[in-house]
Design a protein around this motif. Structure first.
Motif, PDB file in Angstrom:
ATOM      1  N   GLU A 197       0.803  -1.219   0.000  1.00  0.00           N
ATOM      2  CA  GLU A 197       0.000   0.000   0.000  1.00  0.00           C
ATOM      3  C   GLU A 197       0.842   1.278   0.000  1.00  0.00           C
ATOM      4  O   GLU A 197       0.549   2.212  -0.745  1.00  0.00           O
ATOM      5  CB  GLU A 197      -0.989  -0.015   1.168  1.00  0.00           C
ATOM      6  N   PRO A 198       1.893   1.378   0.830  1.00  0.00           N
ATOM      7  CA  PRO A 198       2.727   2.582   0.742  1.00  0.00           C
ATOM      8  C   PRO A 198       3.374   2.744  -0.639  1.00  0.00           C
ATOM      9  O   PRO A 198       3.448   3.865  -1.163  1.00  0.00           O
ATOM     10  CB  PRO A 198       3.780   2.363   1.832  1.00  0.00           C
ATOM     11  N   ALA A 199       3.823   1.630  -1.227  1.00  0.00           N
ATOM     12  CA  ALA A 199       4.431   1.707  -2.556  1.00  0.00           C
ATOM     13  C   ALA A 199       3.390   2.132  -3.591  1.00  0.00           C
ATOM     14  O   ALA A 199       3.668   2.973  -4.467  1.00  0.00           O
ATOM     15  CB  ALA A 199       5.029   0.355  -2.937  1.00  0.00           C
ATOM     16  N   ARG A 200       2.194   1.571  -3.514  1.00  0.00           N
ATOM     17  CA  ARG A 200       1.134   1.934  -4.455  1.00  0.00           C
ATOM     18  C   ARG A 200       0.787   3.414  -4.326  1.00  0.00           C
ATOM     19  O   ARG A 200       0.575   4.115  -5.322  1.00  0.00           O
ATOM     20  CB  ARG A 200      -0.101   1.076  -4.197  1.00  0.00           C
ATOM     21  N   ALA A 201       0.756   3.922  -3.087  1.00  0.00           N
ATOM     22  CA  ALA A 201       0.421   5.326  -2.862  1.00  0.00           C
ATOM     23  C   ALA A 201       1.486   6.253  -3.449  1.00  0.00           C
ATOM     24  O   ALA A 201       1.166   7.284  -4.051  1.00  0.00           O
ATOM     25  CB  ALA A 201       0.255   5.588  -1.365  1.00  0.00           C
ATOM     26  N   VAL A 202       2.746   5.877  -3.280  1.00  0.00           N
ATOM     27  CA  VAL A 202       3.836   6.698  -3.832  1.00  0.00           C
ATOM     28  C   VAL A 202       3.762   6.730  -5.357  1.00  0.00           C
ATOM     29  O   VAL A 202       3.880   7.792  -5.982  1.00  0.00           O
ATOM     30  CB  VAL A 202       5.200   6.161  -3.368  1.00  0.00           C
ATOM     31  N   LEU A 203       3.555   5.565  -5.972  1.00  0.00           N
ATOM     32  CA  LEU A 203       3.474   5.521  -7.431  1.00  0.00           C
ATOM     33  C   LEU A 203       2.245   6.285  -7.927  1.00  0.00           C
ATOM     34  O   LEU A 203       2.317   7.013  -8.928  1.00  0.00           O
ATOM     35  CB  LEU A 203       3.438   4.069  -7.911  1.00  0.00           C
ATOM     36  N   ALA A 204       1.105   6.150  -7.231  1.00  0.00           N
ATOM     37  CA  ALA A 204      -0.105   6.874  -7.635  1.00  0.00           C
ATOM     38  C   ALA A 204       0.104   8.388  -7.570  1.00  0.00           C
ATOM     39  O   ALA A 204      -0.332   9.131  -8.466  1.00  0.00           O
ATOM     40  CB  ALA A 204      -1.272   6.458  -6.744  1.00  0.00           C
ATOM     41  N   LYS A 205       0.776   8.845  -6.526  1.00  0.00           N
ATOM     42  CA  LYS A 205       1.074  10.277  -6.407  1.00  0.00           C
ATOM     43  C   LYS A 205       1.997  10.727  -7.534  1.00  0.00           C
ATOM     44  O   LYS A 205       1.808  11.798  -8.127  1.00  0.00           O
ATOM     45  CB  LYS A 205       1.713  10.562  -5.043  1.00  0.00           C
ATOM     46  N   HIS A 206       2.994   9.892  -7.849  1.00  0.00           N
ATOM     47  CA  HIS A 206       3.940  10.202  -8.923  1.00  0.00           C
ATOM     48  C   HIS A 206       3.206  10.300 -10.259  1.00  0.00           C
ATOM     49  O   HIS A 206       3.464  11.209 -11.058  1.00  0.00           O
ATOM     50  CB  HIS A 206       4.997   9.104  -8.965  1.00  0.00           C
ATOM     51  N   VAL A 207       2.275   9.376 -10.496  1.00  0.00           N
ATOM     52  CA  VAL A 207       1.497   9.392 -11.741  1.00  0.00           C
ATOM     53  C   VAL A 207       0.623  10.641 -11.801  1.00  0.00           C
ATOM     54  O   VAL A 207       0.530  11.309 -12.847  1.00  0.00           O
ATOM     55  CB  VAL A 207       0.635   8.117 -11.850  1.00  0.00           C
ATOM     56  N   ALA A 208      -0.033  10.982 -10.692  1.00  0.00           N
ATOM     57  CA  ALA A 208      -0.902  12.157 -10.660  1.00  0.00           C
ATOM     58  C   ALA A 208      -0.116  13.438 -10.938  1.00  0.00           C
ATOM     59  O   ALA A 208      -0.574  14.327 -11.683  1.00  0.00           O
ATOM     60  CB  ALA A 208      -1.602  12.248  -9.307  1.00  0.00           C
ATOM     61  N   GLU A 209       1.067  13.553 -10.352  1.00  0.00           N
ATOM     62  CA  GLU A 209       1.899  14.742 -10.573  1.00  0.00           C
ATOM     63  C   GLU A 209       2.342  14.831 -12.029  1.00  0.00           C
ATOM     64  O   GLU A 209       2.368  15.919 -12.621  1.00  0.00           O
ATOM     65  CB  GLU A 209       3.112  14.693  -9.647  1.00  0.00           C
ATOM     66  N   ALA A 210       2.681  13.687 -12.621  1.00  0.00           N
ATOM     67  CA  ALA A 210       3.107  13.680 -14.021  1.00  0.00           C
ATOM     68  C   ALA A 210       1.941  14.033 -14.943  1.00  0.00           C
ATOM     69  O   ALA A 210       2.105  14.770 -15.924  1.00  0.00           O
ATOM     70  CB  ALA A 210       3.672  12.306 -14.380  1.00  0.00           C
ATOM     71  N   ARG A 211       0.746  13.520 -14.626  1.00  0.00           N
ATOM     72  CA  ARG A 211      -0.427  13.825 -15.453  1.00  0.00           C
ATOM     73  C   ARG A 211      -0.764  15.313 -15.381  1.00  0.00           C
ATOM     74  O   ARG A 211      -1.214  15.905 -16.365  1.00  0.00           O
ATOM     75  CB  ARG A 211      -1.615  12.999 -14.996  1.00  0.00           C
ATOM     76  N   ALA A 212      -0.551  15.931 -14.216  1.00  0.00           N
ATOM     77  CA  ALA A 212      -0.819  17.361 -14.063  1.00  0.00           C
ATOM     78  C   ALA A 212       0.092  18.195 -14.958  1.00  0.00           C
ATOM     79  O   ALA A 212      -0.243  19.332 -15.322  1.00  0.00           O
ATOM     80  CB  ALA A 212      -0.648  17.773 -12.601  1.00  0.00           C
ATOM     81  N   LYS A 213       1.226  17.607 -15.331  1.00  0.00           N
ATOM     82  CA  LYS A 213       2.165  18.288 -16.217  1.00  0.00           C
ATOM     83  C   LYS A 213       1.957  17.909 -17.680  1.00  0.00           C
ATOM     84  O   LYS A 213       2.750  18.259 -18.541  1.00  0.00           O
ATOM     85  CB  LYS A 213       3.596  17.952 -15.804  1.00  0.00           C
ATOM     86  N   GLY A 214       0.876  17.153 -17.945  1.00  0.00           N
ATOM     87  CA  GLY A 214       0.558  16.797 -19.316  1.00  0.00           C
ATOM     88  C   GLY A 214       1.116  15.486 -19.810  1.00  0.00           C
ATOM     89  O   GLY A 214       1.026  15.180 -21.001  1.00  0.00           O
TER      90      GLY A 214
END
Length: 239
Positions: A197-214
């Protein structure tokens, strides 16, 4: 088939130091080691073209030329071995043409039921995850779909990643059935089990930040803060 060759054995074979011919025979008969050896050869050649490698080799040659009584022989095998060492020193993690990201000695691949590498598949086909483990025994694989959702892929149960045998190509059970929609797979390696779960949360946050940048979810690089090493590959699902 005998046990896969280690990266050191493959390094020695690529450097021309396999006097017995055992590694050459194994590579010729083992598709997995042959594929890894070819990637290592390409990475080594690319690294040796780097300015840093050329500069180090030039300094070594200059030192040899100034030495009136060299303490060793600078024959072809030693020069080749030095070239291998330099390649490992200056090698920078990169993504290969088939989408497999190498970092150090870890790797992530998808194999067909016949054992061939898979980059494209159709829904309903079965594929097997395979990892190059390097020095690590614990693996966690997460998947990111086209919508940016992050899911656990392997192991399928439990709160942590799974323990595996070490090797250049370790198949992870059970095989997986391909479902509609392409996915990016991210593997994380460690000496001790990684919590899912901590690993999934970190990757999900990383994906969300990247998507915010297009950036598209399938193009997001694997974050380096999970485990000791990481690898990535893409499965393109076609109709």
């Amino acid at each position: 088939m005998a046990e896969h060759l280690t990266r050191l054995e493959l390094d020695e074979w690529l450097a021309g130091l396999d006097a017995s011919g055992r590694a050459e025979r194994h590579v010729a008969a083992c598709p997995a080691c042959g594929m890894l050896a070819e990637r290592m050869r390409q990475a080594r050649e690319s690294s040796l073209r780097e300015p840093r490698a050329k500069a180090v080799l030039a300094r070594l040659e200059e030192k040899r030329a100034r030495s009136a009584k060299p303490r060793w022989s600078w024959g072809v095998p030693l020069v080749a071995a030095l070239a291998v060492g330099l390649a490992l020193v200056v090698y920078v993690p990169r993504e290969t043409d088939d989408g497999v990201r190498l970092k150090g000695s870890v790797a992530l691949r998808l194999l067909s039921e016949q054992g061939a590498p898979v980059a494209d598949a159709r829904p309903g086909e079965r594929v097997t995850l395979a990892v190059g483990t390097g020095p690590y025994r614990n693996v966690l694989v997460l998947a990111v779909d086209e919508a940016g959702t992050v899911e656990r892929l392997w192991p399928q149960e439990g709160a942590t990643g799974g323990m595996v045998e070490q090797g250049a190509e370790v198949k992870l059970s059970p095989p997986l059935e391909v479902t509609p929609g392409s996915v990016a797979l991210h593997a994380f390696f460690s000496e001790s089990p990684l919590e899912v779960e901590p690993a999934r949360a970190v990757l999900a946050k990383h994906v969300a930040e990247a998507r915010a940048k297009g950036q598209g979810p399938l193009d997001v690089e694997t974050p380096g803060g999970i485990g000791k090493a990481q690898a990535r590959t893409l499965l393109r699902v076609v109709p």
